[in-house]
Design an enzyme around this catalytic site. Structure first.
Site, PDB file in Angstrom:
ATOM      1  N   CYS A 330      16.167  20.144  36.353  1.00 56.05           N
ATOM      2  CA  CYS A 330      16.784  19.943  35.048  1.00 56.05           C
ATOM      3  C   CYS A 330      18.185  20.561  35.020  1.00 56.05           C
ATOM      4  O   CYS A 330      19.077  20.085  35.703  1.00 56.05           O
ATOM      5  CB  CYS A 330      15.876  20.487  33.943  1.00 56.05           C
ATOM      6  SG  CYS A 330      16.264  19.834  32.304  1.00 56.05           S
ATOM      7  N   HIS A 427      10.239  18.392  34.968  1.00 52.07           N
ATOM      8  CA  HIS A 427       9.539  19.663  34.821  1.00 52.07           C
ATOM      9  C   HIS A 427       8.054  19.468  35.125  1.00 52.07           C
ATOM     10  O   HIS A 427       7.517  18.378  34.962  1.00 52.07           O
ATOM     11  CB  HIS A 427       9.668  20.187  33.394  1.00 52.07           C
ATOM     12  CG  HIS A 427      11.039  20.661  33.037  1.00 52.07           C
ATOM     13  ND1 HIS A 427      11.601  21.789  33.578  1.00 52.07           N
ATOM     14  CD2 HIS A 427      11.954  20.156  32.170  1.00 52.07           C
ATOM     15  CE1 HIS A 427      12.804  21.972  33.057  1.00 52.07           C
ATOM     16  NE2 HIS A 427      13.047  20.990  32.204  1.00 52.07           N
TER      17      HIS A 427
END
Length: 481
Positions: A330, A427
Site C-alpha cells: 500500500c 493488505h
C-alpha cells in the site's frame, strides 16, 4: 435485544480483548451476538462486506462472534494523518479530514449516525457488546461525547469499567474515575473488572474489596495476563511487537511514523522459520536481512520524509545492492516509485515528494478511496491470494506491466525487472497459508505447516475459556438490557 458496554479507566487497558472474549463466550452460549464501537481511532482498518471500513479490533470481535464485517459495527472511525488532523470515516465512508478542534465541533452531529448504526445492528442480534474508547474520566471531552458515557446515556446501555493493574495504581484508576464522573453517568456503571493481573490474585483481595466498598460497584473478577493475546491481530501501535519468531529467514520492517494495517505482518511473525524484526526510529535496518517490508502508512509523503530522516533510504538501497528483496504494501508500495504527487493536498500541503526510485512507477493522490475485498493470483507462483484494498491514490508506470498479482484478469501491483523489488496494494495477503508459504519458498525460506486462521480461532476459544475461569461471565451477560 440486550446490550452491555465495556469502558476502560484509560486507553490500552485491554477493552478490545475483553470484548472479543465475551463475544466468543456469548456465541458459545447460543446467542446471536455482535460487537459495536461507537467511535474508534486507529490506522489499522478492515474492509467490510458492505464496502466500508471499520477498526481492526471490531473485525477481530466480529470473527469471535462468527459474523460478517459490517460498517455499522464501528460507525465513526478516526484515522490520524498528522499530529493535528485525522480522516473521519462515518458508517464506512470518508467524509472529511479535520483538525482536532474541528472534530470537536463536528462530533455532536455524529451521535445520530452512531445511534442509527446501533439500532440497525441490534435488530438482528440477541446481544450487542459495546466497547468504549479511551476513558470516561476524560471529562474535558464529555460535551458532545459519542464514545463513552455520551453514547451509554443516549442508548441506555449498562457499563462495566475495566482497569489495567499491569500499569499500576489500579485502585486509584477505578475510584478516581468514579470521583470525576457526573453522577448520572456514574449511575450507569454496574461494576468493574481488573485486567492483566500477574502473580497471586489473593494479594489483591483487600484492594478489590476497597474498590467495591468505596464505589458501591460490583466486582466481576480479576483477569490474569493472557500471553496468547500476542498471537491475535493488534490494532494499537502501542502493541507492536518488536521481534517475533526465531527462524533463520530474516524480515525487517521499519516502523513508520504513521504505520497502518501493521497486522499484515502478524502471520509472518508466527512462521517458525521466520524472524520478524520491527525497526524503531534511530535504528539501522540490519545488513543481514533477507527481506525488507515497507508497510502501509496513513501519510505516504510524510513518511517518506520520516524514512529519510532515519537513514532508512540508504539502508534499503544498500540492501538491494547486496541482492536483498523488498516488498512495499500500500503506502510502502507507493514509496518505491519515482514520485508521489498530491496536487490537491489530500494528505497535507499540495506538492510532490520523490520516492525511492526502486520501481518504475509514479503515484498521484486522488480524493476517492479504494475499498474492496480481493481474491487474486500471485503472478510469479500462481498461488491464490486473499486480501483487501484500502487506499488513496493511483499508481501507474512501466513496472505495472510486471504485476505482483492478477485480480479478475487485471494486473495489480508491480515488480522490478529482476523480481527482487515488489509492490502491491493488497493488505492481509499473508493471512492466506498457500500464498504465504509459496512467497516465502520463492525467497528461500523453508515451508511450514502453519495454519494461521485455525490458530486465531484457537486463541479466541482460549480467551473465552480464560474469562470463564477468572470472571463472572454469566453475571456480566445478565447485566445486559
Amino acid at each position: 435485544m440486550r446490550a452491555l458496554m465495556i469502558q476502560g479507566t484509560g486507553s490500552n487497558v485491554g477493552k478490545s480483548l475483553l470484548v472479543a472474549g465475551l463475544c466468543r463466550a456469548a456465541r458459545r452460549r447460543g446467542l446471536k451476538v455482535a460487537p459495536f464501537k461507537p467511535q474508534n481511532m486507529s490506522n489499522n482498518a478492515a474492509v467490510t462486506d458492505d464496502g466500508g471500513e471499520i477498526g481492526r479490533a471490531q473485525a477481530l470481535q466480529a470473527l469471535a462472534c462468527g459474523r460478517p464485517l459490517h460498517s455499522d459495527m464501528n460507525p465513526v472511525l478516526l484515522k490520524p494523518e498528522s499530529e493535528l488532523g485525522s480522516q473521519v470515516i462515518v458508517q464506512g465512508r470518508r467524509i472529511a479530514t479535520v483538525k482536532a478542534r474541528e472534530y470537536a465541533a463536528l462530533k455532536p452531529q455524529l451521535l445520530a449516525p452512531v445511534l442509527e448504526s446501533f439500532a440497525r445492528l441490534k435488530q438482528d442480534c440477541d446481544l450487542v457488546i459495546v466497547e468504549g474508547a479511551g476513558s470516561p474520566a476524560e471529562v474535558n471531552l464529555r460535551a458532545g461525547d459519542i464514545a463513552n458515557m455520551g453514547f451509554a446515556r443516549a442508548a441506555n446501555v449498562p457499563v462495566v469499567l475495566a482497569a489495567d493493574i499491569d500499569r499500576g495504581g489500579v485502585i486509584a484508576q477505578v475510584i478516581g474515575t468514579q470521583a470525576v464522573l457526573d453522577p448520572d453517568d456514574a449511575h450507569l456503571i454496574a461494576g468493574f473488572l481488573i485486567n492483566r493481573f500477574r502473580g497471586d490474585p489473593r494479594l489483591l483481595d483487600d484492594g478489590y474489596a476497597l474498590i467495591a466498598a468505596r464505589t458501591g460497584w460490583r466486582g466481576f473478577g480479576v483477569v490474569p495476563f493472557f500471553p496468547a493475546a500476542a498471537k491475535l491481530p493488534a490494532e494499537d501501535a502501542l502493541d507492536l511487537r518488536r521481534t517475533a519468531g526465531g527462524g533463520c529467514f530474516r524480515v525487517a520492517v521499519p516502523i513508520l511514523s504513521r504505520i497502518a494495517n501493521f497486522d499484515d505482518l502478524d502471520p509472518l511473525g508466527q512462521e517458525p522459520n521466520v524472524s520478524l524484526t520491527m525497526i524503531a526510529a534511530g535504528q539501522a535496518i540490519p545488513g543481514d536481512a533477507d527481506l525488507v517490508i515497507l508497510p502501509g502508512t496513513k501519510s505516504t509523503r510524510g513518511d517518506l520524509g520520516y524514512l529519510r530522516a532515519q537513514g532508512w533510504d540508504i539502508d534499503i538501497l544498500a540492501h538491494v545492492r547486496r541482492g536483498g528483496h523488498v516488498l512495499g504494501i500500500c503506502g510502502g508500495y507507493q514509496m518505491l516509485g519515482h514520485v508521489v504527487r498530491d496536487p490537491q493536498g489530500i494528505e497535507g500541503p499540495a506538492g510532490d515528494t520523490p520516492g525511492l526510485g526502486l520501481l518504475d512507477i509514479a503515484t498521484e493522490m486522488q480524493p476517492d478511496k479504494h475499498l474492496r475485498q480481493v481474491e487474486a493470483i500471485h503472478a510469479s507462483s500462481g498461488a491464490l491470494m486473499q486480501g483487501y484494498e484500502i487506499h488513496l491514490g493511483e499508481t501507474t508506470g512501466p513496472a505495472c506491466a510486471r504485476p505482483f498479482a492478477m485480480v479478475d484478469g487485471v494486473t495489480e501491483g508491480a515488480m522490478s525487472t529482476n523480481g527482487r523489488v515488489m509492490g502491491s496494494y493488497l493488505h492481509g495477503m499473508f493471512a492466506g497459508d498457500s500464498f504465504r508459504h509459496a512467497f516465502l519458498r520463492q525467497l528461500g525460506a523453508a515451508p511450514s505447516g502453519l495454519n494461521y486462521a485455525d490458530g486465531i480461532e484457537s486463541v479466541l476459544d482460549a480467551l473465552a475459556d480464560h474469562l470463564e475461569a477468572h470472571c463472572d461471565v454469566d453475571g456480566l451477560l445478565a447485566l445486559a438490557r
